[in-house]
Scaffold this motif. Structure first.
Motif, PDB file in Angstrom:
ATOM      1  N   UNK A   1      66.719 -21.068 -60.541  1.00 21.95           N
ATOM      2  CA  UNK A   1      67.537 -22.108 -59.988  1.00 21.95           C
ATOM      3  C   UNK A   1      66.884 -23.441 -60.361  1.00 21.95           C
ATOM      4  N   UNK A   2      67.818 -24.098 -60.727  1.00 23.61           N
ATOM      5  CA  UNK A   2      67.260 -25.804 -61.013  1.00 23.61           C
ATOM      6  C   UNK A   2      68.255 -26.592 -60.188  1.00 23.61           C
TER       7      UNK A   2
ATOM      8  N   UNK B   1      61.929 -24.064 -60.694  1.00 24.45           N
ATOM      9  CA  UNK B   1      61.348 -23.127 -60.698  1.00 24.45           C
ATOM     10  C   UNK B   1      59.895 -23.170 -59.945  1.00 24.45           C
ATOM     11  N   UNK B   2      60.001 -24.070 -58.800  1.00 23.82           N
ATOM     12  CA  UNK B   2      59.053 -24.544 -57.796  1.00 23.82           C
ATOM     13  C   UNK B   2      58.345 -25.574 -58.241  1.00 23.82           C
TER      14      UNK B   2
ATOM     15  N   UNK C   1      66.813 -26.504 -72.848  1.00 17.27           N
ATOM     16  CA  UNK C   1      66.228 -27.642 -72.330  1.00 17.27           C
ATOM     17  C   UNK C   1      67.287 -28.114 -70.931  1.00 17.27           C
ATOM     18  N   UNK C   2      66.492 -28.789 -70.055  1.00 20.28           N
ATOM     19  CA  UNK C   2      67.437 -28.989 -68.624  1.00 20.28           C
ATOM     20  C   UNK C   2      66.808 -30.485 -68.310  1.00 20.28           C
TER      21      UNK C   2
ATOM     22  N   UNK D   1      72.572 -31.146 -56.009  1.00 19.74           N
ATOM     23  CA  UNK D   1      73.415 -29.915 -56.777  1.00 19.74           C
ATOM     24  C   UNK D   1      72.364 -28.997 -57.579  1.00 19.74           C
ATOM     25  N   UNK D   2      72.664 -27.992 -57.691  1.00 13.87           N
ATOM     26  CA  UNK D   2      71.846 -26.963 -58.316  1.00 13.87           C
ATOM     27  C   UNK D   2      72.503 -25.938 -59.391  1.00 13.87           C
ATOM     28  N   UNK D   3      71.786 -25.567 -60.149  1.00 10.21           N
ATOM     29  CA  UNK D   3      72.635 -24.460 -61.488  1.00 10.21           C
ATOM     30  C   UNK D   3      71.400 -23.468 -61.521  1.00 10.21           C
ATOM     31  N   UNK D   4      72.069 -22.209 -61.728  1.00 10.34           N
ATOM     32  CA  UNK D   4      71.209 -21.097 -61.749  1.00 10.34           C
ATOM     33  C   UNK D   4      71.123 -20.730 -63.497  1.00 10.34           C
ATOM     34  N   UNK D   5      69.995 -20.198 -63.822  1.00  5.84           N
ATOM     35  CA  UNK D   5      69.918 -19.913 -65.225  1.00  5.84           C
ATOM     36  C   UNK D   5      69.472 -18.307 -65.372  1.00  5.84           C
TER      37      UNK D   5
END
Length: 193
Positions: free
Chosen positions: A162-163, A122-123, A72-73, A188-192
């Motif tokens: 990337x979120x 994711x878009x 979850x994000x 800000x971004x985070x990659x999963x």
């Protein structure tokens, strides 16, 4: 940290407005079984908001929260008000203290505060705004933490990739005659993987 939370739920469907807050049905709450983690940008866009009698420094940051085991994000934007004791005086006043800070009260009264957040998962891009009316903030003698206003999305399942989340805050300071003041957008971004 003392916080005034406001939950913002945005689905990819239609938005509904209730009590000045954008709210819709979205994904349910994150699983309590997983450990919640956050990755936040540093506070940024520091600026002084002042009237002839009062002043405060404001800033914002963007966070991405996630639950490891539930995949979850969510996006979270924070708006902070503080009164730094170690600031320097600058002309014209910017991120440091106003020259007249010794004669002004440490207080910030707002007609309205809006914290807008957006995210790209994711878009899939979505956004929303949290609103607080008639806010009065002054430093507390009981705690050293700054008043913080949180605007957050619902929890969403996250795929790999990337979120990215972003925050932009604006407020209408009482008794300044200037109308709305806006902070630039923070991202800000985070990659999963």
């Amino acid at each position: 940290m003392r916080s005034i939370p406001r939950r913002l739920g945005v689905s990819l469907g239609a938005l509904a407005v209730a009590a000045g807050l954008v709210v819709t049905a979205g994904a349910g709450p994150a699983s309590a079984a997983g450990e919640r983690k956050s990755m936040c940008s540093a506070y940024t866009n520091f600026t002084i908001w002042q009237t002839s009698n009062e002043w405060a420094r404001v800033s914002e940051r963007t966070c991405v929260d996630w639950i490891n085991y539930g995949n979850q994000v969510r996006a979270r934007g924070e708006f902070r008000i503080d009164w730094p004791v170690d600031c320097s005086v600058s002309l014209p006043p910017g991120a440091s203290c106003p020259l007249s800070r010794l004669t002004k009260a440490k207080n910030l009264a707002l007609h309205e505060l809006q914290v807008s957040i957006g995210w790209n998962l994711a878009g899939r891009v979505s956004q929303g705004t949290c609103t607080w009316k008639k806010q009065y903030r002054a430093p507390s003698v009981l705690t050293t933490t700054a008043p913080t206003f949180n605007c957050q999305s619902n929890w969403y399942s996250h795929p790999r990739g990337t979120y990215t989340a972003w925050t932009s805050a604006m407020g209408d300071v009482m008794s300044d005659g200037d109308g709305w003041r806006t902070l630039p957008r923070d991202q800000h971004g985070v990659s999963f993987g």
